[in-house]
Design an enzyme around this catalytic site. Structure first.
Site, mmCIF file in Angstrom:
data_model
loop_
_atom_site.group_PDB
_atom_site.id
_atom_site.type_symbol
_atom_site.label_atom_id
_atom_site.label_comp_id
_atom_site.label_asym_id
_atom_site.label_seq_id
_atom_site.Cartn_x
_atom_site.Cartn_y
_atom_site.Cartn_z
ATOM 1 N N PRO A 172 0.836 -1.050 0.050
ATOM 2 C CG PRO A 172 -0.042 -0.871 2.261
ATOM 3 C CD PRO A 172 0.874 -2.130 1.599
ATOM 4 C CG MET A 173 -0.292 5.231 -1.525
ATOM 5 S SD MET A 173 -1.371 6.434 -1.820
ATOM 6 C CE MET A 173 -0.169 8.217 -1.726
ATOM 7 C CG PHE A 174 1.870 6.216 3.616
ATOM 8 C CD1 PHE A 174 2.378 7.609 2.680
ATOM 9 C CD2 PHE A 174 0.152 5.857 3.082
ATOM 10 C CE1 PHE A 174 1.472 8.559 3.100
ATOM 11 C CE2 PHE A 174 -0.809 7.675 3.239
ATOM 12 C CZ PHE A 174 -0.036 8.420 2.534
ATOM 13 C CG ASP A 215 8.244 4.031 -8.608
ATOM 14 O OD1 ASP A 215 7.918 3.748 -7.782
ATOM 15 O OD2 ASP A 215 8.300 5.359 -7.481
ATOM 16 C CD GLU A 216 3.814 5.139 -7.256
ATOM 17 O OE1 GLU A 216 3.036 5.033 -7.277
ATOM 18 O OE2 GLU A 216 5.393 6.584 -5.926
ATOM 19 C CB CYS A 220 -5.343 -3.457 9.404
ATOM 20 S SG CYS A 220 -6.707 -3.216 10.790
ATOM 21 C CG HIS A 244 -9.035 -0.747 12.009
ATOM 22 N ND1 HIS A 244 -8.039 -0.844 12.252
ATOM 23 C CD2 HIS A 244 -10.548 -0.254 12.796
ATOM 24 C CE1 HIS A 244 -9.030 -1.354 13.650
ATOM 25 N NE2 HIS A 244 -9.651 -0.495 13.725
#
Length: 201
Positions: free
Chosen positions: A20-22, A94-95, A189, A192
């Site tokens: 995921p992001m981050f 990337d991306e 997660c 959530h």
């Protein structure tokens, strides 16, 4: 003189860095590329033009940065390589989730021609569904590194990207592609992660 075979093998392969992001995917990609510099191995970095957060560069959240070629479609990678005089450079993307569904076949072709291919990108979209451009890449890859972030609600492993609009979880019917950062996204997660209006299976 650049080494053309620092990995002691004539074969190419595909490595995917996803999550995921981050989750520090770009950081991990740049870390691997940095090792290539010490070995004097040629590499070329590509990124989708739609990602306007950094122009002509890949940048990680910890400050690492490397120059990149911006492309509109995955097939442009093959066209670009036809114009370079480098001998079997390592290819980094990337991306990758922002590219098209030909990406997997392009990566497979590059690996079959002897290139080592690094692909970094989101495996799941904000809805919690697979990003289609990544599916074939993941299927073809020899090695997959799946990273996690930290769920901002409970501190568990964040495996999903949560899109936020006006302080609330974005509807399932929001546009699939929306380039953004901490102002629009957070990590969650499984339990959530919220997607209002998502059709039930």
């Amino acid at each position: 003189m650049a080494k053309t075979n620092a990995f002691n093998t004539p074969k190419g392969w595909i490595e995917v860095i996803c999550g995921p992001m981050f989750s520090c995917k770009s950081e991990e990609l740049l870390r691997r590329l940095n090792r290539l510099k010490y070995a004097d191995v040629d590499y070329i970095v590509f990124k989708p033009k739609v990602d306007t957060r950094t122009k002509k560069a890949v940048k990680s959240r910890d400050g690492r940065i490397d120059k990149a070629i911006t492309i509109k479609s995955s097939k442009e990678i093959i066209k670009y390589l036809g114009k370079t005089n480098l001998d079997n450079p390592v290819i980094a993307i990337d991306e990758a989730q922002f590219l098209d569904e030909h990406l997997g076949d392009v990566c497979e072709r590059l690996a079959n021609k002897g290139h080592i291919v690094y692909v970094a990108g989101l495996d799941l979209d904000f809805r919690g569904e697979p990003f289609k451009p990544m599916l074939r890449v993941l299927a073809y890859a020899e090695k997959i590194t799946k990273l996690t972030a930290i769920c901002t609600e409970c501190g568990a492993a964040g495996t999903r990207t949560q899109r936020i609009i006006d302080g609330k979880p974005a509807s399932y019917h929001s546009p699939l592609i929306k380039v953004g950062n901490v102002e629009s996204y957070t990590a969650r997660c499984r339990f959530h992660h919220e997607v209002p209006d998502k059709p039930k299976n």
